[in-house]
Scaffold this motif. Sequence first.
Motif, PDB file in Angstrom:
ATOM      1  N   GLY A  81       0.827  -1.202   0.000  1.00  0.00           N
ATOM      2  CA  GLY A  81       0.000   0.000   0.000  1.00  0.00           C
ATOM      3  C   GLY A  81       0.863   1.255   0.000  1.00  0.00           C
ATOM      4  O   GLY A  81       2.052   1.212  -0.343  1.00  0.00           O
ATOM      5  N   PHE A  82       0.276   2.369   0.384  1.00  0.00           N
ATOM      6  CA  PHE A  82       0.932   3.680   0.371  1.00  0.00           C
ATOM      7  C   PHE A  82       0.832   4.332   1.735  1.00  0.00           C
ATOM      8  O   PHE A  82      -0.224   4.291   2.374  1.00  0.00           O
ATOM      9  N   TRP A  83       1.910   5.018   2.155  1.00  0.00           N
ATOM     10  CA  TRP A  83       1.801   5.888   3.322  1.00  0.00           C
ATOM     11  C   TRP A  83       0.910   7.064   2.974  1.00  0.00           C
ATOM     12  O   TRP A  83       1.033   7.647   1.898  1.00  0.00           O
ATOM     13  N   ILE A  84       0.014   7.417   3.904  1.00  0.00           N
ATOM     14  CA  ILE A  84      -0.683   8.697   3.869  1.00  0.00           C
ATOM     15  C   ILE A  84      -0.379   9.356   5.207  1.00  0.00           C
ATOM     16  O   ILE A  84       0.194   8.725   6.099  1.00  0.00           O
ATOM     17  N   ALA A  85      -0.728  10.601   5.394  1.00  0.00           N
ATOM     18  CA  ALA A  85      -0.172  11.420   6.476  1.00  0.00           C
ATOM     19  C   ALA A  85      -0.800  11.249   7.856  1.00  0.00           C
ATOM     20  O   ALA A  85      -0.656  12.114   8.700  1.00  0.00           O
ATOM     21  N   GLY A  86      -1.483  10.143   8.133  1.00  0.00           N
ATOM     22  CA  GLY A  86      -2.077   9.950   9.450  1.00  0.00           C
ATOM     23  C   GLY A  86      -1.116   9.311  10.429  1.00  0.00           C
ATOM     24  O   GLY A  86      -0.410   8.365  10.096  1.00  0.00           O
ATOM     25  N   ALA A  87      -1.092   9.816  11.665  1.00  0.00           N
ATOM     26  CA  ALA A  87      -0.271   9.244  12.735  1.00  0.00           C
ATOM     27  C   ALA A  87      -1.070   9.297  14.041  1.00  0.00           C
ATOM     28  O   ALA A  87      -1.847  10.226  14.269  1.00  0.00           O
ATOM     29  N   ARG A  88      -0.864   8.285  14.864  1.00  0.00           N
ATOM     30  CA  ARG A  88      -1.628   8.141  16.108  1.00  0.00           C
ATOM     31  C   ARG A  88      -0.808   8.615  17.300  1.00  0.00           C
ATOM     32  O   ARG A  88       0.374   8.299  17.412  1.00  0.00           O
ATOM     33  N   THR A  89      -1.460   9.351  18.202  1.00  0.00           N
ATOM     34  CA  THR A  89      -0.786   9.819  19.417  1.00  0.00           C
ATOM     35  C   THR A  89      -0.890   8.744  20.499  1.00  0.00           C
ATOM     36  O   THR A  89      -1.655   7.793  20.374  1.00  0.00           O
ATOM     37  N   ASN A  90      -0.127   8.922  21.570  1.00  0.00           N
ATOM     38  CA  ASN A  90      -0.153   7.948  22.667  1.00  0.00           C
ATOM     39  C   ASN A  90      -1.531   7.798  23.293  1.00  0.00           C
ATOM     40  O   ASN A  90      -1.859   6.755  23.840  1.00  0.00           O
ATOM     41  N   ASP A  91      -2.357   8.854  23.246  1.00  0.00           N
ATOM     42  CA  ASP A  91      -3.699   8.747  23.829  1.00  0.00           C
ATOM     43  C   ASP A  91      -4.699   8.114  22.864  1.00  0.00           C
ATOM     44  O   ASP A  91      -5.880   8.016  23.164  1.00  0.00           O
ATOM     45  N   GLY A  92      -4.227   7.675  21.695  1.00  0.00           N
ATOM     46  CA  GLY A  92      -5.089   6.960  20.765  1.00  0.00           C
ATOM     47  C   GLY A  92      -5.731   7.817  19.689  1.00  0.00           C
ATOM     48  O   GLY A  92      -6.433   7.303  18.826  1.00  0.00           O
ATOM     49  N   ASP A  93      -5.524   9.127  19.724  1.00  0.00           N
ATOM     50  CA  ASP A  93      -6.109  10.011  18.711  1.00  0.00           C
ATOM     51  C   ASP A  93      -5.255  10.012  17.446  1.00  0.00           C
ATOM     52  O   ASP A  93      -4.032   9.905  17.507  1.00  0.00           O
ATOM     53  N   TRP A  94      -5.913  10.177  16.317  1.00  0.00           N
ATOM     54  CA  TRP A  94      -5.227  10.236  15.016  1.00  0.00           C
ATOM     55  C   TRP A  94      -5.169  11.678  14.530  1.00  0.00           C
ATOM     56  O   TRP A  94      -6.142  12.423  14.665  1.00  0.00           O
ATOM     57  N   TYR A  95      -4.020  12.040  13.928  1.00  0.00           N
ATOM     58  CA  TYR A  95      -3.822  13.387  13.388  1.00  0.00           C
ATOM     59  C   TYR A  95      -3.242  13.294  11.992  1.00  0.00           C
ATOM     60  O   TYR A  95      -2.488  12.364  11.673  1.00  0.00           O
ATOM     61  N   TRP A  96      -3.579  14.275  11.166  1.00  0.00           N
ATOM     62  CA  TRP A  96      -2.918  14.436   9.862  1.00  0.00           C
ATOM     63  C   TRP A  96      -1.666  15.263  10.111  1.00  0.00           C
ATOM     64  O   TRP A  96      -1.746  16.366  10.643  1.00  0.00           O
ATOM     65  N   VAL A  97      -0.509  14.733   9.735  1.00  0.00           N
ATOM     66  CA  VAL A  97       0.756  15.416  10.014  1.00  0.00           C
ATOM     67  C   VAL A  97       1.475  15.804   8.723  1.00  0.00           C
ATOM     68  O   VAL A  97       2.653  16.111   8.751  1.00  0.00           O
ATOM     69  N   GLY A  98       0.767  15.827   7.607  1.00  0.00           N
ATOM     70  CA  GLY A  98       1.370  16.194   6.329  1.00  0.00           C
ATOM     71  C   GLY A  98       1.546  17.693   6.214  1.00  0.00           C
ATOM     72  O   GLY A  98       2.608  18.239   6.473  1.00  0.00           O
TER      73      GLY A  98
END
Length: 156
Positions: A81-98
């Motif tokens: 697949g492909f990387w897209i800009a989502g990353a998960r924080t330690n508290d479980g929330d997802w953020y767009w980091v692009g």
Amino acid sequence: MSVSLNIFVIFIYSVGLVGAKVDLTNFNALSDRYYCSKSTWQFHEALLECKQAGMNLVSLESEEKQLDLIKVLPNYIPTGGFWIAGARTNDGDWYWVGKNFTRVTFTNWGSGQTTNFVGDHFECMRLGNYNKYDEKYMWENIHCFKFLYFICERDV
């Protein structure tokens, strides 16, 4: 997202790559806006590669944007697949980091995704096919240190 990934993301934004010359040598054009890498990289490297080329790792903030990208993707998606800009924080929330550091609100997870928390490891988002390709262009959370192709987006 662990402290070191947070620091790396902040570093990318503070490096001064704004206005960087667009160098598309390492990318295949999918459209005037979307570019796919010619080689695989880890998530943090993909973020930097996009920035160095004057673009951002793609963030799919809406269904409309996801459908826009799908229209230009080849029918073939590489095995990983492909990387897209989502990353998960330690508290479980997802953020767009692009391009912007914003919380993920629109989602398109594959079956069983987001519940398979990897734990103390970095978690990032990939776009791919699931369930023997019955679910196309869905998201998965996986370890950020895997090597995947990635999609960058440039402002047009």
